[in-house]
Design a protein around this motif. Structure first.
Motif, PDB file in Angstrom:
ATOM      1  N   ARG A 110      -3.506 -38.175 -58.353  1.00 21.94           N
ATOM      2  CA  ARG A 110      -4.698 -38.103 -59.211  1.00 21.94           C
ATOM      3  C   ARG A 110      -4.321 -37.886 -60.684  1.00 21.94           C
ATOM      4  O   ARG A 110      -5.107 -38.186 -61.578  1.00 21.94           O
ATOM      5  CB  ARG A 110      -5.647 -37.023 -58.722  1.00 21.94           C
ATOM      6  CG  ARG A 110      -6.239 -37.339 -57.352  1.00 21.94           C
ATOM      7  CD  ARG A 110      -7.093 -36.205 -56.827  1.00 21.94           C
ATOM      8  NE  ARG A 110      -7.309 -36.339 -55.398  1.00 21.94           N
ATOM      9  CZ  ARG A 110      -8.345 -36.948 -54.850  1.00 21.94           C
ATOM     10  NH1 ARG A 110      -9.266 -37.501 -55.626  1.00 21.94           N
ATOM     11  NH2 ARG A 110      -8.482 -37.027 -53.536  1.00 21.94           N
ATOM     12  N   ALA A 111      -3.121 -37.369 -60.923  1.00 19.65           N
ATOM     13  CA  ALA A 111      -2.648 -37.247 -62.306  1.00 19.65           C
ATOM     14  C   ALA A 111      -2.375 -38.624 -62.909  1.00 19.65           C
ATOM     15  O   ALA A 111      -2.313 -38.768 -64.130  1.00 19.65           O
ATOM     16  CB  ALA A 111      -1.380 -36.393 -62.361  1.00 19.65           C
ATOM     17  N   ASP A 126      -3.775 -33.485 -50.709  1.00 20.61           N
ATOM     18  CA  ASP A 126      -3.911 -34.503 -51.752  1.00 20.61           C
ATOM     19  C   ASP A 126      -4.606 -33.791 -52.915  1.00 20.61           C
ATOM     20  O   ASP A 126      -5.817 -33.622 -52.919  1.00 20.61           O
ATOM     21  CB  ASP A 126      -4.748 -35.663 -51.217  1.00 20.61           C
ATOM     22  CG  ASP A 126      -4.884 -36.797 -52.213  1.00 20.61           C
ATOM     23  OD1 ASP A 126      -4.081 -36.839 -53.160  1.00 20.61           O
ATOM     24  OD2 ASP A 126      -5.795 -37.623 -52.058  1.00 20.61           O
ATOM     25  N   LEU A 127      -3.827 -33.335 -53.895  1.00 15.84           N
ATOM     26  CA  LEU A 127      -4.318 -32.370 -54.873  1.00 15.84           C
ATOM     27  C   LEU A 127      -5.408 -32.951 -55.770  1.00 15.84           C
ATOM     28  O   LEU A 127      -5.248 -34.030 -56.346  1.00 15.84           O
ATOM     29  CB  LEU A 127      -3.169 -31.851 -55.736  1.00 15.84           C
ATOM     30  CG  LEU A 127      -2.001 -31.201 -54.984  1.00 15.84           C
ATOM     31  CD1 LEU A 127      -1.056 -30.539 -55.970  1.00 15.84           C
ATOM     32  CD2 LEU A 127      -2.491 -30.186 -53.961  1.00 15.84           C
ATOM     33  N   ARG A 138      -2.071 -36.576 -72.223  1.00 17.80           N
ATOM     34  CA  ARG A 138      -0.809 -37.198 -71.874  1.00 17.80           C
ATOM     35  C   ARG A 138      -0.562 -37.022 -70.377  1.00 17.80           C
ATOM     36  O   ARG A 138      -0.896 -35.991 -69.799  1.00 17.80           O
ATOM     37  CB  ARG A 138       0.338 -36.581 -72.679  1.00 17.80           C
ATOM     38  CG  ARG A 138       0.333 -36.979 -74.137  1.00 17.80           C
ATOM     39  CD  ARG A 138       1.429 -36.289 -74.915  1.00 17.80           C
ATOM     40  NE  ARG A 138       1.261 -34.845 -74.958  1.00 17.80           N
ATOM     41  CZ  ARG A 138       2.015 -34.023 -75.668  1.00 17.80           C
ATOM     42  NH1 ARG A 138       2.998 -34.511 -76.411  1.00 17.80           N
ATOM     43  NH2 ARG A 138       1.795 -32.728 -75.658  1.00 17.80           N
ATOM     44  N   MET A 139       0.019 -38.024 -69.767  1.00 17.45           N
ATOM     45  CA  MET A 139       0.236 -37.964 -68.327  1.00 17.45           C
ATOM     46  C   MET A 139       1.086 -36.764 -67.937  1.00 17.45           C
ATOM     47  O   MET A 139       0.885 -36.157 -66.881  1.00 17.45           O
ATOM     48  CB  MET A 139       0.883 -39.257 -67.834  1.00 17.45           C
ATOM     49  CG  MET A 139       0.901 -39.386 -66.318  1.00 17.45           C
ATOM     50  SD  MET A 139       1.628 -40.946 -65.779  1.00 17.45           S
ATOM     51  CE  MET A 139       0.339 -42.080 -66.310  1.00 17.45           C
ATOM     52  N   ILE A 146      -2.268 -30.356 -62.713  1.00 14.76           N
ATOM     53  CA  ILE A 146      -2.628 -30.464 -61.303  1.00 14.76           C
ATOM     54  C   ILE A 146      -1.788 -29.516 -60.441  1.00 14.76           C
ATOM     55  O   ILE A 146      -2.286 -28.905 -59.491  1.00 14.76           O
ATOM     56  CB  ILE A 146      -2.495 -31.926 -60.820  1.00 14.76           C
ATOM     57  CG1 ILE A 146      -3.234 -32.130 -59.502  1.00 14.76           C
ATOM     58  CG2 ILE A 146      -1.054 -32.354 -60.689  1.00 14.76           C
ATOM     59  CD1 ILE A 146      -3.315 -33.599 -59.087  1.00 14.76           C
ATOM     60  N   LEU A 147      -0.520 -29.340 -60.795  1.00 15.18           N
ATOM     61  CA  LEU A 147       0.343 -28.454 -60.016  1.00 15.18           C
ATOM     62  C   LEU A 147       0.065 -26.992 -60.352  1.00 15.18           C
ATOM     63  O   LEU A 147       0.136 -26.122 -59.464  1.00 15.18           O
ATOM     64  CB  LEU A 147       1.807 -28.799 -60.267  1.00 15.18           C
ATOM     65  CG  LEU A 147       2.786 -28.350 -59.180  1.00 15.18           C
ATOM     66  CD1 LEU A 147       2.392 -28.926 -57.821  1.00 15.18           C
ATOM     67  CD2 LEU A 147       4.208 -28.769 -59.528  1.00 15.18           C
ATOM     68  N   ARG A 148      -0.261 -26.705 -61.598  1.00 13.17           N
ATOM     69  CA  ARG A 148      -0.632 -25.325 -61.947  1.00 13.17           C
ATOM     70  C   ARG A 148      -1.862 -24.875 -61.176  1.00 13.17           C
ATOM     71  O   ARG A 148      -1.951 -23.730 -60.719  1.00 13.17           O
ATOM     72  CB  ARG A 148      -0.879 -25.217 -63.451  1.00 13.17           C
ATOM     73  CG  ARG A 148       0.383 -25.052 -64.283  1.00 13.17           C
ATOM     74  CD  ARG A 148       0.094 -25.056 -65.761  1.00 13.17           C
ATOM     75  NE  ARG A 148       1.270 -24.668 -66.528  1.00 13.17           N
ATOM     76  CZ  ARG A 148       1.365 -24.771 -67.846  1.00 13.17           C
ATOM     77  NH1 ARG A 148       0.357 -25.266 -68.553  1.00 13.17           N
ATOM     78  NH2 ARG A 148       2.476 -24.386 -68.471  1.00 13.17           N
ATOM     79  N   ARG A 149      -2.803 -25.761 -61.024  1.00  9.35           N
ATOM     80  CA  ARG A 149      -4.007 -25.402 -60.252  1.00  9.35           C
ATOM     81  C   ARG A 149      -3.650 -25.089 -58.808  1.00  9.35           C
ATOM     82  O   ARG A 149      -4.202 -24.149 -58.213  1.00  9.35           O
ATOM     83  CB  ARG A 149      -5.019 -26.546 -60.308  1.00  9.35           C
ATOM     84  CG  ARG A 149      -5.626 -26.768 -61.694  1.00  9.35           C
ATOM     85  CD  ARG A 149      -6.721 -27.814 -61.635  1.00  9.35           C
ATOM     86  NE  ARG A 149      -7.255 -28.120 -62.964  1.00  9.35           N
ATOM     87  CZ  ARG A 149      -8.323 -28.864 -63.180  1.00  9.35           C
ATOM     88  NH1 ARG A 149      -8.969 -29.412 -62.139  1.00  9.35           N
ATOM     89  NH2 ARG A 149      -8.747 -29.095 -64.401  1.00  9.35           N
ATOM     90  N   TYR A 150      -2.737 -25.845 -58.247  1.00 16.25           N
ATOM     91  CA  TYR A 150      -2.339 -25.611 -56.855  1.00 16.25           C
ATOM     92  C   TYR A 150      -1.707 -24.231 -56.692  1.00 16.25           C
ATOM     93  O   TYR A 150      -1.949 -23.535 -55.700  1.00 16.25           O
ATOM     94  CB  TYR A 150      -1.364 -26.695 -56.407  1.00 16.25           C
ATOM     95  CG  TYR A 150      -0.831 -26.500 -55.007  1.00 16.25           C
ATOM     96  CD1 TYR A 150      -1.619 -26.792 -53.896  1.00 16.25           C
ATOM     97  CD2 TYR A 150       0.462 -26.017 -54.799  1.00 16.25           C
ATOM     98  CE1 TYR A 150      -1.134 -26.605 -52.609  1.00 16.25           C
ATOM     99  CE2 TYR A 150       0.960 -25.832 -53.514  1.00 16.25           C
ATOM    100  CZ  TYR A 150       0.163 -26.129 -52.427  1.00 16.25           C
ATOM    101  OH  TYR A 150       0.638 -25.939 -51.150  1.00 16.25           O
TER     102      TYR A 150
END
Length: 352
Positions: A110-111, A126-127, A138-139, A146-150
Motif C-alpha cells: 500500500r506504500a 497486509d498492512l 515521498r515513497m 506504514i511500518l511505524r504504524r504496525y
C-alpha cells in the motif's frame, strides 16, 4: 535474536527508497539480524545499507521458474526467519516466503499506492495505510509510515536510509582519480557531479542544457564538473563537454568507477545534478545534496530521500507514472524540453 527477511526485487533506486524501513526495524528489534533478498546484481547496494546484516541473492529467471522458487523456499526455510517483509510483493516471491515457513509475513504494497489481489491470502498481515495520501509523500516516507504504524512507533521525524561508511580503499581510489583528472589545474571551489543519462531517452535532459548549466556553475562558483555514469553514457558526456565554453573544468569519470567507488565519489562532491534515475538515490543514501530533474514521474513520490535535496519539474497535468503515455504515443515533449537551465541552477544554488 529476531531474524528478519526483507525482500525488494526492484531497481537500485527502488531499493534505496525502500531502505527507509531499516531504521524502523532496528528500533523495534535492536538485536535483530536483517537479511535483504534481492537480485544478484543489486547485492552490493543492499549490503552497503545501514542496518543490513546479510544479503541473499535471488537470480530470478523469467519463465519456467517454478522449480527455482521451490529451491529458494527450501533454502530460506533452513535459515528459520521470524519475520518476512515484502516491499514489492510479486507473485513468485510471495509464494517463496510462504513456502519458507516464515511465521510473520508482512506486505507493504500500500506504500506503493496499490492493493494486492490473491497474494494477500499468503500474508499474515497486509498492512493498511489509512488517511495517508501516497501521492503527496515521498515513497520512502510512505514505507516508513506504514511500518511505524504496525509497530505503534509514534516517531514523526522521517529518517532516511543511509549507506554504511565507504571502505578506505574506495575512498583512496576516488581521491586518486580526482587528483589525476585535476592535475595541473587550479582547484575548483565546488565539485558538482552530473548524472547525464538514463535507460529511458524521454528522461534525458537535452545535452546543450547540461553544457549551459555547467558553464554557469564554472563562472559562478569556479566549479569542477564531475561527469558520472556507466561506459555507455560516455558519448553523452563527450557531447556535453564539447558544447561548453569551459571544457577544461570537466572531470570525466564516466565508466571509471565501480558501484562502491561511486558511493565514495558522491561523498567527495558538493552536490549532484541527476536525471530521474538511480544515481539520485545513490547520492542521497551517501548524504550528498541532490537536484533531480523530473519529466513524467512525480517528484513528490520519487524525490531523493535526503534533507538537502530539490526537484525540478514542470508538473504538467498529464505527468505522473500512472497516466503519462510516454513517447511513441505522446508527441509532446514539453515536460522535458520546458525545464530551463535557470530552474535547475536555482535549485542547485539552494542546496549549495
Amino acid at each position: 535474536m529476531v531474524k528478519i527477511l526483507v525482500d525488494g526485487l526492484m531497481h537500485v533506486g527502488d531499493i534505496l527508497i525502500a531502505s527507509s524501513v531499516l531504521p524502523v526495524l532496528k528500533k523495534a528489534y535492536p538485536e535483530s539480524q536483517i537479511t535483504y533478498l534481492t537480485y544478484g546484481n543489486l547485492c552490493a547496494a543492499a549490503q552497503m545499507l545501514e542496518g543490513v546484516d546479510d544479503v541473499y541473492a535471488y537470480d530470478y529467471k523469467s519463465g519456467g521458474g517454478f522449480l527455482q522458487g521451490i529451491r529458494v523456499a527450501r533454502e530460506l526455510r533452513k535459515r528459520h526467519y521470524d519475520i518476512g517483509i515484502s516491499l514489492d510483493p510479486r507473485e513468485r516471491i510471495t509464494l517463496i516466503k510462504w513456502g519458507a515457513g516464515i511465521p510473520v509475513r508482512l506486505s507493504l504494497e500500500r506504500a506503493l499506492g496499490w492493493n494486492l489481489g490473491w497474494e494477500r491470502w499468503f500474508y499474515t498481515a497486509d498492512l493498511p495505510l489509512v488517511g495517508w495520501d501516497v501521492t503527496k509523500h515521498r515513497m520512502a516516507e510512505s514505507f516508513q509510515e506504514i511500518l511505524r504504524r504496525y509497530f505503534h512507533d509514534e516517531e514523526k521525524t522521517f529518517i532516511p536510509g543511509r549507506f554504511k561508511p565507504s571502505a578506505a580503499e574506495d575512498v583512496q581510489a576516488v581521491k586518486e582519480m580526482l587528483a589525476a583528472a585535476c592535475a595541473g589545474r587550479a582547484p575548483g571551489k565546488k565539485r558538482i557531479a552530473f548524472g547525464v543519462q538514463t535507460t529511458m531517452q524521454y528522461r534525458d535532459w537535452p545535452v546543450e542544457k547540461f553544457s549551459a548549466l555547467a558553464d554557469r556553475l564554472v563562472e559562478t562558483y569556479g566549479a569542477d564538473i564531475v561527469l558520472t555514469g556507466i561506459a555507455s553514457h560516455r558519448e553523452r558526456g563527450v557531447q556535453i563537454a564539447a558544447g561548453m565554453r569551459h571544457p577544461e573544468a570537466v572531470v570525466d569519470l564516466i565508466g571509471k568507477t565501480s558501484f562502491l567507488q561511486l558511493i565514495a565519489l558522491f561523498r567527495e562532491v558538493d552536490a549532484l545534478v541527476s536525471l530521474d534515475t538511480g544515481s539520485a538515490h545513490i547520492a542521497a543514501a551517501a548524504s550528498c545534496p541532490v537536484v533531480t530533474i523530473f519529466t513524467f514521474n512525480s517528484p513528490e513520490v520519487y524525490g531523493a530521500a535526503v534533507e538537502s535535496s530539490r526537484t525540478v519539474s514542470l508538473h504538467v497535468p498529464c505527468s505522473g507514472k500512472a497516466i503519462c503515455r510516454r513517447p511513441g504515443e505522446c508527441k509532446n515533449s514539453f515536460c522535458l524540453d520546458g525545464i530551463t537551465v535557470a530552474q535547475v541552477f536555482q535549485a542547485l544554488t539552494e542546496v549549495l
